[in-house]
Design a protein around this motif. Sequence first.
Motif, PDB file in Angstrom:
ATOM      1  N   LYS A  78       0.829  -1.208   0.000  1.00  0.00           N
ATOM      2  CA  LYS A  78       0.000   0.000   0.000  1.00  0.00           C
ATOM      3  C   LYS A  78       0.866   1.262   0.000  1.00  0.00           C
ATOM      4  O   LYS A  78       0.381   2.366   0.227  1.00  0.00           O
ATOM      5  N   PHE A 145      -2.924   5.629  -1.571  1.00  0.00           N
ATOM      6  CA  PHE A 145      -3.496   4.364  -1.122  1.00  0.00           C
ATOM      7  C   PHE A 145      -4.031   3.633  -2.331  1.00  0.00           C
ATOM      8  O   PHE A 145      -5.204   3.736  -2.680  1.00  0.00           O
ATOM      9  N   PRO A 146      -3.164   2.889  -3.016  1.00  0.00           N
ATOM     10  CA  PRO A 146      -3.631   2.136  -4.186  1.00  0.00           C
ATOM     11  C   PRO A 146      -4.440   0.940  -3.695  1.00  0.00           C
ATOM     12  O   PRO A 146      -3.885  -0.068  -3.298  1.00  0.00           O
ATOM     13  N   SER A 147      -5.764   1.078  -3.692  1.00  0.00           N
ATOM     14  CA  SER A 147      -6.595   0.030  -3.103  1.00  0.00           C
ATOM     15  C   SER A 147      -6.738  -1.153  -4.054  1.00  0.00           C
ATOM     16  O   SER A 147      -6.249  -1.120  -5.173  1.00  0.00           O
ATOM     17  N   ARG A 148      -7.424  -2.176  -3.581  1.00  0.00           N
ATOM     18  CA  ARG A 148      -7.679  -3.330  -4.441  1.00  0.00           C
ATOM     19  C   ARG A 148      -8.769  -3.044  -5.456  1.00  0.00           C
ATOM     20  O   ARG A 148      -8.923  -3.781  -6.411  1.00  0.00           O
ATOM     21  N   SER A 149      -9.504  -1.975  -5.227  1.00  0.00           N
ATOM     22  CA  SER A 149     -10.707  -1.748  -6.025  1.00  0.00           C
ATOM     23  C   SER A 149     -10.503  -0.721  -7.134  1.00  0.00           C
ATOM     24  O   SER A 149     -11.463  -0.256  -7.731  1.00  0.00           O
ATOM     25  N   THR A 211      -3.237  -2.137  -6.175  1.00  0.00           N
ATOM     26  CA  THR A 211      -2.150  -3.062  -5.822  1.00  0.00           C
ATOM     27  C   THR A 211      -2.670  -4.099  -4.839  1.00  0.00           C
ATOM     28  O   THR A 211      -3.638  -3.878  -4.113  1.00  0.00           O
ATOM     29  N   ILE A 212      -1.982  -5.231  -4.823  1.00  0.00           N
ATOM     30  CA  ILE A 212      -2.232  -6.262  -3.819  1.00  0.00           C
ATOM     31  C   ILE A 212      -0.939  -7.055  -3.650  1.00  0.00           C
ATOM     32  O   ILE A 212      -0.220  -7.303  -4.614  1.00  0.00           O
ATOM     33  N   ASP A 213      -0.657  -7.390  -2.421  1.00  0.00           N
ATOM     34  CA  ASP A 213       0.497  -8.240  -2.125  1.00  0.00           C
ATOM     35  C   ASP A 213       0.083  -9.667  -2.511  1.00  0.00           C
ATOM     36  O   ASP A 213      -1.020 -10.115  -2.199  1.00  0.00           O
TER      37      ASP A 213
END
Lengths: 330, 330
Positions: A78, A145-149, A211-213
């Motif tokens: 994030k 905050f590059p969210s998942r959505s 983004t997502i780990d």
Amino acid sequence: MEADLIRELSLILAGTPSTGVLAGIGDDAALLSAPKARNILVTTDSQRENVHFRWDWTDPVSVGYRLVAVNVSDIASKGGTPWTGVIAVGLPPDYDPEVLRGVYRGIAEACREYGCSLVGGDLSRDPGRWNFVMTLLGTAPEGVFPSRSGLSEGDALYLLGRPGRARAGFLSLARGVTSEALEPARRAFRRPRALLSEGQALARRPEVVATIDSSDGLERSLSELSLASRKSVRVESLPVTEEVRNWSALLGEDPETLVWTGGEDYDILLGVRKEGEESFLHWVRTELLKGSPEKIHYVGRAVKAGKPAVRFSDGSLKKIKGRGFDHTVS
Amino acid sequence: MEADLIRELSLILAGTPSTGVLAGIGDDAALLSAPKARNILVTTDSQRENVHFRWDWTDPVSVGYRLVAVNVSDIASKGGTPWTGVIAVGLPPDYDPEVLRGVYRGIAEACREYGCSLVGGDLSRDPGRWNFVMTLLGTAPEGVFPSRSGLSEGDALYLLGRPGRARAGFLSLARGVTSEALEPARRAFRRPRALLSEGQALARRPEVVATIDSSDGLERSLSELSLASRKSVRVESLPVTEEVRNWSALLGEDPETLVWTGGEDYDILLGVRKEGEESFLHWVRTELLKGSPEKIHYVGRAVKAGKPAVRFSDGSLKKIKGRGFDHTVS
């Protein structure tokens, strides 16, 4: 109980960072000075004996290191900076204090490496096996905050990292394939690295929209992005490296399966806006990954709004139900 | 896995407070807006099956409620305001999702009652039994942090609360003493209350120099204060109420032992500066506890610097070693 042990553990942690810590381990609660950054990130992740690790496959120092690294990875994906955390330990009935000391040495090592501190914890008997839960706070600059959505139609999907390594390491350990060539894979499984500076730099790029780990593997991570963004994604390329191909041969495994369902690599999967994709890639290759062993891999593209699904280049389609795939659909 | 379950749990939590929460459950990390208060408190506490609770003694909703309450108690004893938290759950191999739903109903109930939120979690299989770890953040006004180490010679020790209740409840359940008269004790054990408004008001009084939540009982709490403050303490009075005397008779227990070693009452033990003690007590009785069932009990006094020890009014002395008592010394 565990009086001298708690003191010992505190000593093991001495010399780890202490930014913003007004009162640390040893009171009902730790006291922190609120960071200058407006935004705080919080994440929690566990490491459980015989679920996430086995003592015949790893050592206490690596378990402690891993516990911190997997939490740091969530903060990194994030774009944040790890700050401080707490750890709750479940001690099995027959526990050996030397194991606990080893785990804390690994925790201290990772805290120093990633620049975070430990300000509290909870030691408790547990009728099961060893379990460790860490909660980590991080800071993030405002507006990042590059969210998942964040995926839109047409966005490209890239994976930064080296997928399949940890799974190859896991299989090597689980099956007793001791080949020296698999040692880097075993190390990747025992001691994952978090892509901290990479995650921070990526999150600040305007082209990075989600983004997502990839802790749960490429399949799960794509599924999560697709679900959260409510977009179908089309997989056009699986990032199978020469390294993974070689390891797969030693393990008698299909390399694509290793990469697709593996997990535990703590890579970063990202959505990149079509506009600016080229200059973004140029920046990744010439600046972000200069001299780094990590690679950027093109995976596919968000294709349309609607029901979350993953379509493969061979035309097959997997609908996404809940957080998993419905494998009965083709 | 557990996809629909996670969605369900999020729905159960709907309507709980969300102060400062920019992004909650469902991403790699939650995003919070840093509070206006300069200071942040962090605490973590666990509830483990067959260690802290047994299903034949309690129900899922109570376990969830208790998990939050024991964490809130730590924030309360430092004068803070509960803010937001995360919960990691260890699921036993044979787990029943309905139990998890019940626990989250209890969590939601307590979050509403104490004004905090849940912004993340971790569900993971565990080879043992159910275990729940909560990490709770709180805020505290600048300059307010009555630590465990604040005791000076001459300071009085008071206990705010109703010690012995939870222990009586525990014994009632463990021994199957089902007497109706013990129901308030059983409830105190199953669903402890955190002294939130009381803790906040106490921490702001200049006479209050040290506090600790008495979760581990009066003996342990005094020991901790003595150790952290490096002062001997003299116990002059054990706060045995009529209620506890009656319950002890039903249980065939010594009431003083119940109060001295009981624990799990989540009362607040506090050190009060000698100067101002009278006006402090007046304030407690006329304002803090007006209409409240809680009581303030005089316990003793910090008597001298040096080795931590507890001296009783009959002249016997217990030296404190580590975090426990050395019972061989008299």
